[in-house]
Design a protein around this motif. Structure first.
Motif, PDB file in Angstrom:
ATOM      1  N   THR A   6       0.825  -1.234   0.000  1.00 52.82           N
ATOM      2  CA  THR A   6       0.000   0.000   0.000  1.00 52.82           C
ATOM      3  C   THR A   6       0.848   1.269   0.000  1.00 52.82           C
ATOM      4  OG1 THR A   6      -0.227  -0.068   2.431  1.00 52.82           O
ATOM      5  CG2 THR A   6      -1.941  -1.158   1.119  1.00 52.82           C
ATOM      6  N   LEU A   7       1.774   1.339  -0.929  1.00 51.30           N
ATOM      7  CA  LEU A   7       2.724   2.454  -1.003  1.00 51.30           C
ATOM      8  C   LEU A   7       2.063   3.686  -1.610  1.00 51.30           C
ATOM      9  CD1 LEU A   7       5.752   2.549  -0.239  1.00 51.30           C
ATOM     10  CD2 LEU A   7       6.266   2.305  -2.673  1.00 51.30           C
ATOM     11  N   LYS A   8       2.299   4.832  -0.984  1.00 53.38           N
ATOM     12  CA  LYS A   8       1.700   6.075  -1.474  1.00 53.38           C
ATOM     13  C   LYS A   8       2.741   7.203  -1.443  1.00 53.38           C
ATOM     14  CE  LYS A   8      -2.594   7.083  -0.745  1.00 53.38           C
ATOM     15  NZ  LYS A   8      -3.906   7.490  -0.169  1.00 53.38           N
ATOM     16  N   LYS A   9       2.729   8.013  -2.516  1.00 47.63           N
ATOM     17  CA  LYS A   9       3.613   9.181  -2.582  1.00 47.63           C
ATOM     18  C   LYS A   9       2.853  10.350  -3.187  1.00 47.63           C
ATOM     19  CE  LYS A   9       7.509  11.501  -2.389  1.00 47.63           C
ATOM     20  NZ  LYS A   9       8.097  11.893  -1.105  1.00 47.63           N
ATOM     21  N   LYS A  10       2.862  11.475  -2.449  1.00 49.78           N
ATOM     22  CA  LYS A  10       2.175  12.672  -2.902  1.00 49.78           C
ATOM     23  C   LYS A  10       3.167  13.817  -3.062  1.00 49.78           C
ATOM     24  CE  LYS A  10      -1.946  13.608  -1.494  1.00 49.78           C
ATOM     25  NZ  LYS A  10      -3.134  14.000  -0.692  1.00 49.78           N
ATOM     26  N   TYR A  11       2.897  14.688  -4.036  1.00 46.67           N
ATOM     27  CA  TYR A  11       3.631  15.935  -4.205  1.00 46.67           C
ATOM     28  C   TYR A  11       2.592  17.052  -4.106  1.00 46.67           C
ATOM     29  CZ  TYR A  11       7.309  12.917  -6.046  1.00 46.67           C
ATOM     30  OH  TYR A  11       8.258  11.936  -6.199  1.00 46.67           O
ATOM     31  N   GLY A  12       2.477  17.627  -2.911  1.00 43.67           N
ATOM     32  CA  GLY A  12       1.421  18.603  -2.702  1.00 43.67           C
ATOM     33  C   GLY A  12       0.070  17.911  -2.770  1.00 43.67           C
ATOM     34  N   GLU A  13      -0.801  18.380  -3.653  1.00 40.75           N
ATOM     35  CA  GLU A  13      -2.122  17.781  -3.822  1.00 40.75           C
ATOM     36  C   GLU A  13      -2.112  16.634  -4.840  1.00 40.75           C
ATOM     37  OE1 GLU A  13      -4.868  18.584  -2.011  1.00 40.75           O
ATOM     38  OE2 GLU A  13      -3.397  19.747  -0.868  1.00 40.75           O
ATOM     39  N   THR A  43       7.848   5.070  -8.166  1.00 43.82           N
ATOM     40  CA  THR A  43       7.816   3.783  -7.465  1.00 43.82           C
ATOM     41  C   THR A  43       9.216   3.194  -7.321  1.00 43.82           C
ATOM     42  OG1 THR A  43       5.565   3.295  -8.221  1.00 43.82           O
ATOM     43  CG2 THR A  43       6.921   1.419  -7.535  1.00 43.82           C
ATOM     44  N   ILE A  44       9.957   3.132  -8.431  1.00 45.73           N
ATOM     45  CA  ILE A  44      11.276   2.511  -8.346  1.00 45.73           C
ATOM     46  C   ILE A  44      12.252   3.383  -7.559  1.00 45.73           C
ATOM     47  CG2 ILE A  44      10.965   1.155 -10.453  1.00 45.73           C
ATOM     48  CD1 ILE A  44      12.644   3.123 -11.962  1.00 45.73           C
ATOM     49  N   SER A  45      12.025   4.697  -7.574  1.00 43.21           N
ATOM     50  CA  SER A  45      12.877   5.579  -6.772  1.00 43.21           C
ATOM     51  C   SER A  45      12.654   5.341  -5.286  1.00 43.21           C
ATOM     52  CB  SER A  45      12.606   7.039  -7.118  1.00 43.21           C
ATOM     53  OG  SER A  45      13.013   7.333  -8.444  1.00 43.21           O
ATOM     54  N   MET A  46      11.431   5.026  -4.896  1.00 38.35           N
ATOM     55  CA  MET A  46      11.158   4.720  -3.490  1.00 38.35           C
ATOM     56  C   MET A  46      11.767   3.374  -3.102  1.00 38.35           C
ATOM     57  SD  MET A  46       7.344   6.202  -2.636  1.00 38.35           S
ATOM     58  CE  MET A  46       6.492   5.558  -4.084  1.00 38.35           C
ATOM     59  N   ILE A  47      11.676   2.388  -3.995  1.00 41.11           N
ATOM     60  CA  ILE A  47      12.286   1.086  -3.715  1.00 41.11           C
ATOM     61  C   ILE A  47      13.804   1.225  -3.590  1.00 41.11           C
ATOM     62  CG2 ILE A  47      12.702  -1.242  -4.627  1.00 41.11           C
ATOM     63  CD1 ILE A  47       9.921  -1.066  -5.932  1.00 41.11           C
ATOM     64  N   GLU A  57       4.607   0.384   3.197  1.00 38.18           N
ATOM     65  CA  GLU A  57       5.810  -0.334   3.595  1.00 38.18           C
ATOM     66  C   GLU A  57       6.546  -0.891   2.381  1.00 38.18           C
ATOM     67  OE1 GLU A  57       4.974  -2.302   7.932  1.00 38.18           O
ATOM     68  OE2 GLU A  57       4.077  -3.317   6.197  1.00 38.18           O
ATOM     69  N   ILE A  58       7.875  -0.943   2.497  1.00 38.08           N
ATOM     70  CA  ILE A  58       8.718  -1.665   1.539  1.00 38.08           C
ATOM     71  C   ILE A  58       9.576  -2.605   2.363  1.00 38.08           C
ATOM     72  CG2 ILE A  58      10.400  -1.514  -0.330  1.00 38.08           C
ATOM     73  CD1 ILE A  58       9.618   1.440  -0.644  1.00 38.08           C
ATOM     74  N   PHE A  60      12.332  -5.618   2.538  1.00 40.65           N
ATOM     75  CA  PHE A  60      13.386  -6.359   1.853  1.00 40.65           C
ATOM     76  C   PHE A  60      13.856  -7.467   2.778  1.00 40.65           C
ATOM     77  CE2 PHE A  60      17.955  -7.033   0.929  1.00 40.65           C
ATOM     78  CZ  PHE A  60      17.835  -7.497  -0.369  1.00 40.65           C
ATOM     79  N   GLU A  61      13.597  -8.707   2.354  1.00 42.03           N
ATOM     80  CA  GLU A  61      13.895  -9.877   3.183  1.00 42.03           C
ATOM     81  C   GLU A  61      13.327  -9.701   4.595  1.00 42.03           C
ATOM     82  OE1 GLU A  61      18.143 -10.437   2.767  1.00 42.03           O
ATOM     83  OE2 GLU A  61      17.868 -11.524   0.887  1.00 42.03           O
ATOM     84  N   GLY A  62      12.117  -9.143   4.644  1.00 42.40           N
ATOM     85  CA  GLY A  62      11.395  -8.999   5.901  1.00 42.40           C
ATOM     86  C   GLY A  62      11.661  -7.718   6.666  1.00 42.40           C
ATOM     87  N   GLU A  63      12.686  -6.956   6.284  1.00 42.77           N
ATOM     88  CA  GLU A  63      13.038  -5.714   6.995  1.00 42.77           C
ATOM     89  C   GLU A  63      12.418  -4.506   6.302  1.00 42.77           C
ATOM     90  OE1 GLU A  63      14.781  -5.393   9.782  1.00 42.77           O
ATOM     91  OE2 GLU A  63      15.159  -7.546  10.013  1.00 42.77           O
ATOM     92  N   ASN A  64      11.892  -3.573   7.078  1.00 43.90           N
ATOM     93  CA  ASN A  64      11.254  -2.382   6.549  1.00 43.90           C
ATOM     94  C   ASN A  64      12.300  -1.345   6.158  1.00 43.90           C
ATOM     95  OD1 ASN A  64       9.737  -0.052   6.034  1.00 43.90           O
ATOM     96  ND2 ASN A  64       8.221  -0.566   7.596  1.00 43.90           N
ATOM     97  N   ILE A  65      12.473  -1.131   4.836  1.00 43.51           N
ATOM     98  CA  ILE A  65      13.528  -0.221   4.375  1.00 43.51           C
ATOM     99  C   ILE A  65      13.078   1.235   4.388  1.00 43.51           C
ATOM    100  CG2 ILE A  65      14.531  -2.041   2.973  1.00 43.51           C
ATOM    101  CD1 ILE A  65      13.507  -0.474   0.504  1.00 43.51           C
ATOM    102  N   VAL A  66      11.776   1.467   4.603  1.00 41.40           N
ATOM    103  CA  VAL A  66      11.324   2.854   4.760  1.00 41.40           C
ATOM    104  C   VAL A  66      11.875   3.406   6.066  1.00 41.40           C
ATOM    105  CG1 VAL A  66       9.328   4.368   5.020  1.00 41.40           C
ATOM    106  CG2 VAL A  66       9.250   2.467   3.387  1.00 41.40           C
TER     107      VAL A  66
END
Length: 310
Positions: A6-13, A43-47, A57-58, A60-66
């Motif tokens: 459920t990844l979300k990214k906003k720039y202003g509105e 998306t790939i920039s966040m990953i 959440e992202i 990687f092998e069970g660990e939250n990289i955010v």
């Protein structure tokens, strides 16, 4: 290996990525497709830990990289769409420089450069300046930089834009080699034939959302696109189009020009023989026909209303 929730990214509105979820298994090549502005690059920039999401959440092998980006950074190889090389240095010197940034030196960096140069197919030009390379050769070195530290996951963002067919083939072969070594690849491209050739599963994005995902076969099934026949006649098709539309199996008739048309029919292709027999019986003047099976390009257009390069 990698799970996005459920990844979300906003720039202003503006919401660039709107609650997407996806996953990549070990040694799997996964395609991420979408028209321009769909949210792929964000998306790939966040990953790759370049951007931080607003929520989601992202793992990687069970660990939250955010929360802890350092978990994934030593194990990810990011190949950007832009060429990021020093033109006045040779290919070898570029690889050596970037290898040093990864902490490689001495015998280790020499062995890695030798191994990577074979994978990307550029051993015979390593000592030449990058400024003398073709666009395709620069892209291959660009990929080599992303592989120097033996990543577990490689993100490739449009790696074949504007290059020659030989270099494109080398890059696709490189992806297959990575897969054979158990390395996962997230691959974005504007060339559907590349995705069809190398990706085991595909996610289709549009307006910041994942609108479809699955294997190529599953996406074709989800789209419910019917197979078709491209027909050429010796007489104008206007004379017979009403008779063809009246056939029980025909669902759509598309007139291409005065003598050509495309027929789509129900029955998943089983009705083609019956249609051809009916055309012969009505003395239609049929000259040739070509069976057109649904492909990913049609699926993409059907689901997004836009072409992949739009």
């Amino acid at each position: 290996m990698l799970e996005v929730k459920t990844l979300k990214k906003k720039y202003g509105e503006f919401t660039a990525v709107d609650g997407i979820s996806l996953h990549i298994n070990k040694g799997e090549v996964v395609g991420l497709l979408g028209p321009n502005g769909a949210g792929k690059s964000t998306t790939i920039s966040m990953i790759a830990t370049l951007f931080k999401p607003n929520s989601g959440e992202i793992l990687f092998e069970g660990e939250n990289i955010v929360k802890n980006p350092k978990v994934i950074q030593p194990f990810i190889g990011y190949v950007p769409q832009e060429i990021a090389l020093y033109e006045t240095l040779s290919g070898y010197e570029n690889l050596k420089y970037f290898g040093a940034l990864y902490g490689l030196s001495g015998k280790a960096i020499k062995e890695q450069i030798q191994r990577i140069s074979k994978i990307i197919g550029i051993e015979d030009r390593l000592k030449d300046r990058v400024s003398t390379y073709s666009g395709g050769m620069k892209r291959r070195i660009n990929i080599g930089v992303g592989l120097l530290h033996n990543p577990k996951l490689v993100i490739m963002d449009e790696p074949t834009v504007g290059i020659d067919p030989q270099s494109r083939n080398h890059i696709l072969e490189t992806v297959n080699k990575l897969k054979s070594e158990g390395i996962s690849v997230l691959y974005t491209s504007h060339y559907m034939e590349e995705v069809e050739a190398i990706c085991e599963r595909i996610y289709i994005m549009d307006h910041g959302k994942i609108i479809a995902d699955g294997t190529q076969e599953a996406l074709l099934e989800q789209s419910k696109i019917q197979s078709g026949m491209k027909l050429k006649f010796e007489k104008p098709v206007a004379q017979i189009v009403d008779q063809i539309k009246a056939m029980a199996w025909v669902t759509q008739v598309q007139i291409l020009d005065e003598y050509e048309m495309i027929i789509r029919s129900s029955g998943n292709g089983s009705s083609h023989k019956d249609i051809l027999n009916a055309l012969m019986a009505m003395n239609s003047g049929l000259i040739s026909f070509d069976i057109q099976k649904p492909d990913l390009e049609q699926v993409f257009l059907h689901m997004t209303g836009r072409g992949l390069r739009d």
